[in-house]
Write a protein that holds these residues in place. Structure first.
Motif, short mmCIF file in Angstrom:
data_model
loop_
_atom_site.label_atom_id
_atom_site.label_comp_id
_atom_site.label_asym_id
_atom_site.label_seq_id
_atom_site.Cartn_x
_atom_site.Cartn_y
_atom_site.Cartn_z
N PRO A 179 1.14 -1.36 -0.29
CA PRO A 179 -0.46 -0.12 -0.07
C PRO A 179 0.65 1.14 -0.22
N LEU A 180 0.70 1.80 -1.19
CA LEU A 180 1.83 3.41 -0.71
C LEU A 180 0.84 4.91 -0.57
N VAL A 181 -0.22 4.07 -0.30
CA VAL A 181 -1.36 5.56 0.44
C VAL A 181 -1.63 4.96 1.87
N ARG A 182 -1.03 5.48 2.97
CA ARG A 182 -1.51 4.99 4.59
C ARG A 182 -2.46 5.92 5.25
N VAL B 299 -1.42 0.42 12.20
CA VAL B 299 -2.94 -0.13 13.30
C VAL B 299 -3.99 0.70 11.98
N LEU B 300 -3.61 2.06 11.47
CA LEU B 300 -4.71 2.99 11.02
C LEU B 300 -4.78 2.69 10.25
N THR B 301 -4.38 2.33 9.24
CA THR B 301 -4.34 1.12 7.96
C THR B 301 -4.87 0.44 7.96
N VAL B 302 -4.09 -0.51 8.50
CA VAL B 302 -5.53 -1.97 8.30
C VAL B 302 -6.89 -2.41 8.75
N VAL B 303 -6.82 -1.27 10.50
CA VAL B 303 -8.48 -1.16 10.77
C VAL B 303 -9.25 -0.48 9.67
N SER B 304 -8.84 0.62 8.92
CA SER B 304 -9.44 1.46 7.75
C SER B 304 -10.20 0.56 6.41
N LYS B 305 -9.06 -0.28 6.26
CA LYS B 305 -9.18 -1.66 5.24
C LYS B 305 -10.61 -2.30 6.02
N LEU B 306 -9.61 -2.72 6.56
CA LEU B 306 -11.26 -3.65 7.73
C LEU B 306 -12.64 -3.00 7.53
N PHE B 307 -12.75 -1.79 8.26
CA PHE B 307 -13.88 -1.22 8.18
C PHE B 307 -14.56 -0.65 6.56
N HIS B 308 -13.53 -1.35 5.32
CA HIS B 308 -13.98 -0.62 4.74
C HIS B 308 -14.92 -1.70 3.78
N PHE C 5 -16.00 8.14 8.91
CA PHE C 5 -16.03 6.60 8.85
C PHE C 5 -17.73 6.37 8.75
N GLY C 6 -18.45 6.95 9.25
CA GLY C 6 -19.54 6.77 9.93
C GLY C 6 -19.81 5.37 10.34
N LEU C 7 -19.60 5.22 11.84
CA LEU C 7 -19.61 4.01 12.14
C LEU C 7 -19.46 4.24 13.38
#
Ligand code: AMP
Length: 289
Positions: A103-106, A128-137, A166-168
């Motif tokens: 991932p180039l964008v984090r 952490v925040l990169t994977v959490v945002s991916k998992l949220f998506h 994120f709206g959650l």
């Protein structure tokens, strides 16, 4: 319990459930499940209609000298525990499914990630925040549940969700401890019997600070000194003991909302813990394991 392995299947299931009017709860984990994780599942079941638990050991949040390769993995056991606890969907994506390319964008976590764990583990919270945002998506939950045990992490996740719309909802659950006070952690399995005893210095130090505060001491420096006396025990290499607010800023005076955050190495194992002064260690959940 449904087993899903790809982001595409995960999203399709989530959208179908939500289209049927089901509210989705999501518990992200790195596996090696223990009662701390499972209480998040209980809480998700109380608050939502369908519970997704993910198991993914995220390489992005481990430093080059950290324990990514030896982090405990036992998927068969995790699956049994999750099913017994009533998880509706177990999501275990492969490494290549989450990161088909680098991932180039984090996510840039900002100044709240520069202190405490972030200072000791450069790049950790961006991972952490990169994977959490991916998992949220991938999961698109209504509510995501995190433990207060990882205080800086959950404060950063909550801030990310607010700042990036994120709206959650982020729900924060109390820390689950052993009866003797040790906060449950997948990393406790690294400790031998002597180290396990030494590790009690963390929760003891938190209690000592809490007692001093209840006796009327509100000066963070004095409270920090008191905690450090206890943390400085044989077999323990103190990292930090700080009194902070919800934005991880040092407080000028301790009050009921102040959080005492603590980190130490016991042998090669890095342990963290915290307490909200007004709630106290006794306000957390104690379980026999
Ligand atoms: P991990 O698998 O360590 O990444 O943790 C997954 C989730 O479980 C995170 O939200 C953690 O904060 C939470 N968690 C881990 N240990 C505990 C604990 N002892 N009490 C409460 N929550 C916990």
């Amino acid at each position: 319990m449904l087993d899903l392995a790809t982001p595409k299947d995960m999203r399709a299931w989530s959208r179908a459930e939500r289209a049927r009017g089901q509210r989705l709860g999501f518990v992200p984990t790195m596996g090696a499940l223990h009662e701390g994780h499972l209480r998040l599942v209980d809480r998700a079941k109380e608050r939502t209609d369908r519970v997704v638990l993910s198991v993914f050991v995220n390489p992005l949040q481990f430093g080059p000298k950290e324990d990514f390769t030896k982090y405990p993995r036992d998927l068969a056991r995790d699956r049994t525990l999750a099913a017994e606890r009533g998880v509706d969907c177990l999501f275990v994506p492969a490494l290549e499914a989450v990161y088909p390319q680098e991932p180039l964008v984090r996510i840039a976590p900002g100044p709240m990630a520069d202190t405490l764990e972030g200072a000791a583990r450069p790049g950790h919270f961006a991972g952490v925040l990169t994977v959490v945002s991916k998992l949220f998506h991938m999961v698109e939950p209504d509510v995501a549940l995190f433990g207060r045990k990882d205080f800086q992490q959950v404060m950063l996740v909550r801030r990310m969700v607010t700042d990036l719309d994120f709206g959650l909802e982020i729900d924060i659950a109390p820390t689950v401890r052993e009866l003797d006070g040790l906060a449950l952690s997948s990393r406790n399995g690294y400790l031998d019997a002597d180290q396990r005893r030494a590790a009690l210095a963390l929760s003891r130090a938190l209690r000592a600070v809490e007692q001093a505060w209840r006796s009327g001491e509100a000066d963070p420096k004095a409270l920090q000194r008191r905690g450090m006396e206890v943390l400085n025990a044989p077999g323990v290499r103190p990292g930090y003991l700080e009194l902070v607010d919800e934005q991880l800023r040092p407080v000028a005076r301790a009050d009921a909302r102040t959080v005492v955050v603590i980190a130490a190495h016991v042998g090669a194992t890095r342990l963290i813990d915290n307490v909200v002064l007004g709630e106290g260690v006794a306000g957390d959940i104690a379980v026999r394991t």
